[in-house]
Design an enzyme around this catalytic site. Sequence first.
Site, PDB file in Angstrom:
ATOM      1  N   HIS A 183       0.498  -1.197  -0.007  1.00  0.00           N
ATOM      2  CA  HIS A 183      -0.082   0.271  -0.159  1.00  0.00           C
ATOM      3  C   HIS A 183       0.529   1.449  -0.280  1.00  0.00           C
ATOM      4  CE1 HIS A 183       0.276  -2.073   4.103  1.00  0.00           C
ATOM      5  NE2 HIS A 183       1.281  -0.851   4.782  1.00  0.00           N
ATOM      6  N   ASP A 283       7.452  -5.974   3.028  1.00  0.00           N
ATOM      7  CA  ASP A 283       6.330  -5.585   3.952  1.00  0.00           C
ATOM      8  C   ASP A 283       5.134  -5.978   3.490  1.00  0.00           C
ATOM      9  OD1 ASP A 283       5.808  -4.244   6.674  1.00  0.00           O
ATOM     10  OD2 ASP A 283       4.191  -3.488   5.256  1.00  0.00           O
ATOM     11  N   GLU A 325       7.829 -10.527   4.695  1.00  0.00           N
ATOM     12  CA  GLU A 325       7.499 -10.335   6.217  1.00  0.00           C
ATOM     13  C   GLU A 325       5.553 -10.960   6.213  1.00  0.00           C
ATOM     14  OE1 GLU A 325       5.282  -8.471   9.253  1.00  0.00           O
ATOM     15  OE2 GLU A 325       4.558  -7.485   7.300  1.00  0.00           O
TER      16      GLU A 325
HETATM   17  C1  GLC Z   1       1.324  -5.690  11.044  1.00  0.00           C
HETATM   18  C2  GLC Z   1      -0.310  -6.276  12.874  1.00  0.00           C
HETATM   19  C3  GLC Z   1      -0.090  -7.887  13.264  1.00  0.00           C
HETATM   20  C4  GLC Z   1      -0.322  -8.347  11.851  1.00  0.00           C
HETATM   21  C5  GLC Z   1       0.425  -7.958  10.575  1.00  0.00           C
HETATM   22  C6  GLC Z   1       0.258  -8.450   8.976  1.00  0.00           C
HETATM   23  O1  GLC Z   1       2.684  -6.445  11.317  1.00  0.00           O
HETATM   24  O2  GLC Z   1       0.516  -5.316  13.333  1.00  0.00           O
HETATM   25  O3  GLC Z   1      -0.715  -7.849  13.978  1.00  0.00           O
HETATM   26  O4  GLC Z   1      -0.465 -10.188  11.300  1.00  0.00           O
HETATM   27  O5  GLC Z   1       0.880  -6.406  10.293  1.00  0.00           O
HETATM   28  O6  GLC Z   1       0.920  -8.667   8.244  1.00  0.00           O
HETATM   29  C1  GLC Z   2       3.307  -4.800   8.256  1.00  0.00           C
HETATM   30  C2  GLC Z   2       4.199  -4.140   9.757  1.00  0.00           C
HETATM   31  C3  GLC Z   2       3.336  -3.055  10.626  1.00  0.00           C
HETATM   32  C4  GLC Z   2       2.214  -2.194   9.722  1.00  0.00           C
HETATM   33  C5  GLC Z   2       1.837  -3.246   8.612  1.00  0.00           C
HETATM   34  C6  GLC Z   2       1.052  -2.555   7.953  1.00  0.00           C
HETATM   35  O1  GLC Z   2       2.923  -5.825   8.989  1.00  0.00           O
HETATM   36  O2  GLC Z   2       5.257  -4.601  10.222  1.00  0.00           O
HETATM   37  O3  GLC Z   2       3.870  -2.245  11.242  1.00  0.00           O
HETATM   38  O4  GLC Z   2       1.428  -1.758  10.331  1.00  0.00           O
HETATM   39  O5  GLC Z   2       2.723  -3.917   7.902  1.00  0.00           O
HETATM   40  O6  GLC Z   2       1.811  -1.337   6.611  1.00  0.00           O
END
Ligand code: GLC
Ligand code: GLC
Length: 650
Positions: A183, A283, A325
């Site tokens: 995003h 991310d 991630e």
């Molecule tokens: C962020 C949120 C986490 C969720 C993740 C998905 O890290 O904090 O709870 O599972 O996004 O990527």
């Molecule tokens: C990932 C990041 C988290 C964020 C989310 C949305 O999970 O670690 O901090 O809120 O992506 O970008």
Amino acid sequence: MYNPSLHQKINTILQESNIDIARNDNLFYVRMIANSGTIYDLYKDIYGNHPKGEISFSRLLDVIIAAYVTRSATLKTKDKEKAEKGIWFLSNEIAGMSLYVDRFCGSIKNLESKLDHFNKLGVNLLHLLPVFESPAGESDGGYAVSNFRKVDERFGTLDDLKSLQEKMNEEGIYLMQDIVLNHTSRQHEWALKARQGDVKYQDYFYMFDDSSVPDEYDRNMPEVFPESSPGNFTHVAECNKWVMTVFHHYQWDLNYTNPAVFIEMLDNIFFYANLGVDVLRIDAPAFIWKQLGTACQNLPEAHTLLRLIKQCAEVATPGMAILGEAIVGPNEIMKYFGTGLFAAKECDFAYNATQMALQWDMLATGDTRVMLNAQHELLRKPFGATWVTYTRCHDDIGLGYDDYMISDAGFNPYEHRKFLKEYYVGSFPGSTATGALFSSNPKTGDARISGSLASLCGLEKAIADNNIMAIEIAIRKILLMQAHSFFIGGVPMLFYGDELGYCNDYSYLDDPGKSYDNRWIHRPVIDWKKNKRIDKPGTVEHQIFTATQRLIGLRKKLKVVSDFKNITWLPAFNFHVAGFLRTLGEDQLFCVFNFSDRPAYLSWKAFKQQPIHSAVLYDHYTDDDFEIGTDQDFLIIDPYGFHLLQPVRE
Ligand code: GLC
Ligand code: GLC
């Protein structure tokens, strides 16, 4: 697949770009030819039917070539050096730390003068949480990017970042940065144009004229932030349309069915690669593909896109490893390493979020059985890919492992998770933890946990109570958690402040840009005066810092800890003890961790079932020798204690 016309096309483009395919750039040429067929096939899988598919593919080739051409000589040499090391990132010599530049030391410039701190600790990979431009009041900690190429003024300038990278490179410190792929901020140029009615850019996002399609999507899409950002769509008044916003309402999901979006973002990836990023953290990759009627997570096309990125990077910027991630269940996470012919050819790294959460499970219950029930899944990781191992990061702790892992250990999954949540918010009788529930969803009963390593281990409460015994126990828990994650295999990633025992920080509550998100509770502002206590024996900071430093030092000394898919779990002779054996050739290291608050008696049988080449084990952590006893004897492990035992060569 072999594709002669494609090869011809590439030859022509390369000749036109003045690339010396016979000599200086020969390796690049070989990589380009070798990977191009796969790149084409992956691309075609996604964009084959798109009206602009073919044109965009030519653009894709241009982007790859431009990335190589603009890559500096220094980075090209570094690529070669890494290749000579085999798979460089499997090494036991790497230890990372993730940090917010501003909260750690104010600015990127200041960070240059803090490199000593990492050198002293032994950290040689820095994950700078996002430093690119993101609107102050709605930044999601930098994960709502409004300009992928401009460093936010809050942190400094692009030149500061380049100069930091050069200094890090001189000192042998690797750099990790994010690409926020899923995003952009609603303030990004593309979003601004879309808001003004520009259809080209409206097609960069998922935009709809009314709420009927969004409602349909919503039926199957879970909510990521149900408390602060319920639903998955947001109405945009300027153009009177609905836009998909899976995370916060100010984070607009990019539309990867549009090849232009993919290519722009690939170009951004290469921009980071050529800044000298050694590990690129992608991310939220689980979310990048959406399809009506599905949860819009972990879809096959998301994997195809990741494979495509990996193949392109391997051609142009081969020294850059990729971390996906994906914070998903044990079964899903495996797929991010690639499957079938793509095994170990998708993401080089994934977070071992399951093991991370299971460490917290063990710490609360004193019981390792749920954790052991997950291992048959986690051991499927292919050779050549690795984990980021950790106890805490900037995000929450989710309890997303499978129900059967809990029920097979004899617990009721609902009650078990309820217990863990109560334990970590400190409401369960006898709990010493100080945490908070994050993103409670009354509709599903789900919730995750926020809180710093130290506070969740009881240090905050122990200090408030001025209870010396409790402080000692909290420190033992902190080190147990760190040691377990340092030796289990993968690159350990510390979270800044945890090397010094920072407790929760409640100041976020006064900031309207943060108060709706309690993950800020565990994102401390570092106080460098307080940090000086690391040099003062007897202080909490000194104890935690020196022990962490020692553990990292040991890891670097013991090649057996490299991640060569070389871990064997010891049978659970005592369910309070997590024990595994790391093996490399003749080398062995037994790692045993007592997660209970009492001394644990571990039968020597647990060791003797493995082929040990010695009667004596040397503990690298305590410097003690242990003679292996009879089957009736035990190794006694202190409450929250651990041993790192190597057979002494005879
Ligand atoms: C962020 C949120 C986490 C969720 C993740 C998905 O890290 O904090 O709870 O599972 O996004 O990527
Ligand atoms: C990932 C990041 C988290 C964020 C989310 C949305 O999970 O670690 O901090 O809120 O992506 O970008």
